[in-house]
Design an enzyme around this catalytic site. Structure first.
Site, short mmCIF file in Angstrom:
data_model
loop_
_atom_site.label_atom_id
_atom_site.label_comp_id
_atom_site.label_asym_id
_atom_site.label_seq_id
_atom_site.Cartn_x
_atom_site.Cartn_y
_atom_site.Cartn_z
N THR A 127 0.86 -1.18 0.00
CA THR A 127 0.00 0.00 0.00
C THR A 127 0.90 1.23 0.00
O THR A 127 1.65 1.45 0.96
CB THR A 127 -0.90 -0.01 1.25
OG1 THR A 127 -1.61 -1.25 1.27
CG2 THR A 127 -1.87 1.14 1.25
N LEU A 158 -6.50 -8.31 1.02
CA LEU A 158 -6.73 -9.45 1.92
C LEU A 158 -6.78 -8.99 3.38
O LEU A 158 -6.19 -7.98 3.75
CB LEU A 158 -5.67 -10.53 1.73
CG LEU A 158 -4.19 -10.23 1.98
CD1 LEU A 158 -3.85 -10.17 3.46
CD2 LEU A 158 -3.33 -11.27 1.29
N ARG A 159 -7.50 -9.76 4.16
CA ARG A 159 -7.56 -9.50 5.61
C ARG A 159 -6.80 -10.59 6.33
O ARG A 159 -6.99 -11.79 6.04
CB ARG A 159 -9.01 -9.53 6.12
CG ARG A 159 -9.91 -8.47 5.60
CD ARG A 159 -11.35 -8.89 5.86
NE ARG A 159 -11.66 -10.16 5.19
CZ ARG A 159 -12.73 -10.90 5.43
NH1 ARG A 159 -13.61 -10.51 6.33
NH2 ARG A 159 -12.94 -12.04 4.79
N LYS A 212 -7.00 1.83 -2.96
CA LYS A 212 -6.64 1.10 -1.74
C LYS A 212 -6.82 1.99 -0.50
O LYS A 212 -7.42 1.58 0.50
CB LYS A 212 -5.19 0.60 -1.85
CG LYS A 212 -4.63 -0.02 -0.59
CD LYS A 212 -5.35 -1.31 -0.22
CE LYS A 212 -4.89 -1.79 1.15
NZ LYS A 212 -5.61 -2.97 1.60
N LEU A 258 -19.81 -2.96 11.08
CA LEU A 258 -20.70 -2.22 11.97
C LEU A 258 -20.70 -2.89 13.35
O LEU A 258 -21.74 -3.01 13.98
CB LEU A 258 -22.11 -2.18 11.40
CG LEU A 258 -22.35 -1.19 10.25
CD1 LEU A 258 -23.80 -1.23 9.78
CD2 LEU A 258 -21.98 0.24 10.63
N ALA A 260 -19.48 -2.51 16.99
CA ALA A 260 -18.86 -1.56 17.91
C ALA A 260 -17.77 -2.25 18.70
O ALA A 260 -17.89 -3.42 19.06
CB ALA A 260 -19.92 -1.00 18.84
N GLY A 261 -16.69 -1.56 18.96
CA GLY A 261 -15.57 -2.17 19.66
C GLY A 261 -14.63 -1.14 20.23
O GLY A 261 -14.97 0.05 20.31
N CYS A 268 -2.96 -2.11 9.03
CA CYS A 268 -3.33 -1.31 7.86
C CYS A 268 -4.15 -0.05 8.17
O CYS A 268 -3.74 1.04 7.80
CB CYS A 268 -4.10 -2.17 6.87
SG CYS A 268 -3.07 -3.43 6.10
N LYS A 271 -2.35 3.14 9.89
CA LYS A 271 -1.30 3.77 9.09
C LYS A 271 -1.84 4.27 7.75
O LYS A 271 -1.41 5.32 7.26
CB LYS A 271 -0.11 2.82 8.89
CG LYS A 271 -0.28 1.77 7.81
CD LYS A 271 1.00 1.00 7.58
CE LYS A 271 0.81 -0.13 6.58
NZ LYS A 271 0.52 0.30 5.20
P1 NAD Z 1 5.34 -7.31 6.68
O1 NAD Z 1 6.08 -6.36 7.53
O2 NAD Z 1 4.66 -8.47 7.29
O3 NAD Z 1 6.31 -7.88 5.56
C1 NAD Z 1 7.19 -7.10 4.82
C2 NAD Z 1 8.39 -7.95 4.49
O4 NAD Z 1 9.19 -7.23 3.54
C3 NAD Z 1 9.29 -8.21 5.69
O5 NAD Z 1 9.48 -9.60 5.82
C4 NAD Z 1 10.61 -7.51 5.33
O6 NAD Z 1 11.74 -8.18 5.83
C5 NAD Z 1 10.55 -7.52 3.82
N1 NAD Z 1 11.37 -6.53 3.15
C6 NAD Z 1 11.47 -5.20 3.40
N2 NAD Z 1 12.30 -4.63 2.52
C7 NAD Z 1 12.73 -5.59 1.68
C8 NAD Z 1 13.60 -5.62 0.56
N3 NAD Z 1 14.18 -4.53 0.11
N4 NAD Z 1 13.82 -6.81 -0.05
C9 NAD Z 1 13.23 -7.94 0.39
N5 NAD Z 1 12.39 -7.98 1.45
C10 NAD Z 1 12.15 -6.81 2.08
O7 NAD Z 1 4.30 -6.43 5.86
P2 NAD Z 1 2.86 -6.88 5.32
O8 NAD Z 1 1.87 -6.86 6.41
O9 NAD Z 1 3.01 -8.08 4.49
O10 NAD Z 1 2.51 -5.63 4.39
C11 NAD Z 1 3.16 -5.43 3.15
C12 NAD Z 1 2.41 -4.34 2.42
O11 NAD Z 1 1.11 -4.80 2.09
C13 NAD Z 1 2.22 -3.07 3.20
O12 NAD Z 1 2.30 -1.98 2.33
C14 NAD Z 1 0.82 -3.20 3.73
O13 NAD Z 1 0.22 -1.95 3.97
C15 NAD Z 1 0.14 -3.91 2.60
N6 NAD Z 1 -1.03 -4.69 3.01
C16 NAD Z 1 -1.00 -5.42 4.14
C17 NAD Z 1 -2.10 -6.18 4.50
C18 NAD Z 1 -2.11 -6.98 5.78
O14 NAD Z 1 -3.17 -7.44 6.16
N7 NAD Z 1 -0.98 -7.18 6.42
C19 NAD Z 1 -3.24 -6.18 3.70
C20 NAD Z 1 -3.23 -5.46 2.52
C21 NAD Z 1 -2.12 -4.70 2.18
#
Ligand code: NAD
Length: 495
Positions: A127, A158-159, A212, A258, A260-261, A268, A271
């Site tokens: 994101t 995904l969630r 997004k 909807l 309440a919590g 996500c 931030k």
């Molecule tokens: P995370 O912190 O779990 O994983 C990120 C991974 O990237 C880490 O393992 C880190 O070591 C690795 N990394 C960082 N820099 C790197 C590089 N240069 N080369 C190789 N690996 C590298 O993060 P996440 O929760 O998977 O989220 C990833 C993105 O997806 C974010 O932007 C987040 O906002 C978005 N997102 C997350 C979710 C969620 O539910 N977690 C859902 C939708 C979107």
């Protein structure tokens, strides 16, 4: 198709494993050598239901591999996905994510540019603020002007806790690129889903990036809206869960988000809403609704400890509070911005002793909340506690059952404690045991009448709750009699 997934976290690992399951050849890359070594040993570094089996089966079928070195997988890939973390800046509470995002994309882009071979689509799955794709493109072209590359955006929706299902049965797939070759490659990557009728929406790159953030901000707004309605419901004697159902049955509104919590948290929503406000400010736009959502949510999270204190008689000094459920939602071990953090630190600040249990998140929780006692099972956790907070949300059968059972046990534990305090009161632990087991509740209720000052569940979201549904707080002496409620509550006195 050959796919390189850069970043093997929640999104990268789930997406990589699902793509492999579609039949693509996937290599997941991460700079965290420990994580890659663990994956090579067959250990899954995160808790996500079903992920271990999915990873194991695809590794076994030789469709999924892991490495710390991105050169080879990127050189061979048709599509390179960037799924690195894009965390919020810590400390000042105001989001300026520009530097964090820049660092992530610059590292990735420069490393990728050096090794690109043949036509490649570089896809931002992380994101990222609107315009990040432009910057990734600039960096790649600067590092490797002759690279035959298209930069696309493919935000992930995904969630955690339901990630595999969400990935395989998405409401929609958004692909942001105006390049026909890029659209063709990503159309092929997602073909198993589009064949399955999942809407594949092609847009411009910046539009995809904004979709997004807009989606997450809208969902956060919905949560915050019902939380504020819960506050009002508590004051006027309405039941917020029925209000939510009453409005959610309207198709224009919908019933999801909807509940309440204690405020939204997680990896996500906080931030991303902060980042959206920041993006808007950078473009001289005030997103006043989203700003209000952020403010209301912060206040709500901080208010939870006070609610516990009020329900426990106005002071927590020297009292023990049991907290069941620590991660930001069930079925994940993710503690990022979990509402339990301000809750627990607030309880500690008020002088309480906190014990906690979480079915899957205690290892991660220990890093965030080192000053509390962790219990291996919910029953030990609640035994002898003065108050108990049960944090749970819909969709987590395991957690729900654990906690509902523990709620029964806690009620007994607390009742037993009260019996001790009221010498001479009949001590009958049988009904409590049966209630903890979910049996003979009616008889248990009748016999409980013999107990001094019965205990009751109270919805932490603010609404008095007669059932075991919703988020509950159990605090001694928090039940008011119906007559007392009517007396105190003018609305209820109106026929
Ligand atoms: P995370 O912190 O779990 O994983 C990120 C991974 O990237 C880490 O393992 C880190 O070591 C690795 N990394 C960082 N820099 C790197 C590089 N240069 N080369 C190789 N690996 C590298 O993060 P996440 O929760 O998977 O989220 C990833 C993105 O997806 C974010 O932007 C987040 O906002 C978005 N997102 C997350 C979710 C969620 O539910 N977690 C859902 C939708 C979107």
């Amino acid at each position: 198709m050959r796919i390189a997934m850069i970043g093997t976290g929640y999104v990268g690992l789930v997406s990589g494993a699902c793509f492999a399951d579609f039949g693509h050849q996937v290599t997941c890359v991460d700079k965290d050598a420990g994580k890659i070594a663990a994956l090579h040993r067959g250990e899954i570094p995160i808790f996500e239901p079903g992920l271990d089996a999915l990873v194991v089966s695809n590794v076994k079928a030789k469709r999924l591999d892991f490495t710390t070195d991105l050169a080879a997988p990127v050189a061979e890939a048709d599509a390179v996905f960037i799924a690195v973390g894009t965390p919020s800046r810590r400390g000042d509470g105001h989001a300026d994510l520009t530097y964090v995002y820049s660092a992530a994309r610059e590292i990735a882009a420069r490393e990728i540019a050096a090794v690109l071979r043949g036509f490649t689509v570089v896809v931002t799955k992380s994101t990222v603020p609107v315009g990040t794709g432009d910057e990734v493109e600039r960096l790649i072209r600067e590092a490797n002007p002759s690279a035959d590359v298209v930069i696309a955006s493919n935000p992930e929706f995904l969630r955690e806790g339901a990630a595999i299902r969400d990935f395989k049965f998405p409401d929609r797939i958004v692909v942001g690129t105006s390049d026909e070759r890029g659209r063709k490659v990503l159309g092929d990557v997602y073909r198993p889903l589009s064949l399955n009728q999942a809407p594949l929406m092609f847009t411009a790159r910046r539009t995809a990036e904004l979709i997004k953030y807009a989606a997450n901000a809208f969902l956060a707004t919905k949560i915050t809206f019902i939380n504020e309605i819960a506050d009002l419901a508590e004051k006027v004697g309405a039941d917020v869960q029925e209000v939510a159902r009453g409005i959610g049955l309207d198709n224009r509104i919908g019933s999801k988000f909807l509940h309440a919590g204690p405020g939204f948290g997680g990896s996500c929503f906080p931030k991303d809403t902060r980042a959206l406000v920041k993006i808007a400010q950078d473009h001289d736009v005030n997103l006043r609704i989203v700003e209000a959502v952020l403010g209301v949510n912060e206040i709500r999270k901080r208010a939870m400890a006070r609610k516990v204190s009020n329900l426990a008689g106005g002071s927590l000094r020297g009292k023990t509070v049991a907290v069941l459920g620590l991660t930001f939602k069930p079925d994940t071990d993710d503690m990022r911005e979990a509402p339990s953090i301000p809750l627990v630190t607030g309880l500690l600040d008020m002088g309480a002793k906190v014990r906690a249990h979480d079915p899957v998140g205690m290892e991660q929780a220990r890093k965030e909340l080192p000053d509390i006692e962790y219990c291996d099972d919910p029953y030990t956790c609640v035994k002898g506690a003065d108050a108990m907070v049960v944090r749970r949300a819909g969709g987590a059968a395991g957690g729900r059952q654990d906690h509902a059972g523990a709620a029964g046990a806690a009620r007994c534990a607390l009742a037993e404690r009260q019996e001790d305090h009221h010498a001479g009161a009949a001590a009958d632990r049988g009904p409590c045991q049966r209630r903890a087991d979910g049996q003979d509740a009616g008889r248990a209720r009748r016999r409980d009448r013999r107990l001094p000052r019965p205990l009751w569940f109270k919805n932490i979201a603010g609404d008095a709750d007669r059932s075991r549904h919703g988020r509950h707080l159990l605090a001694p002496d928090s039940r008011r009699s119906r007559t007392e409620r009517r007396r105190r509550d003018p609305v209820r006195r109106v026929p």
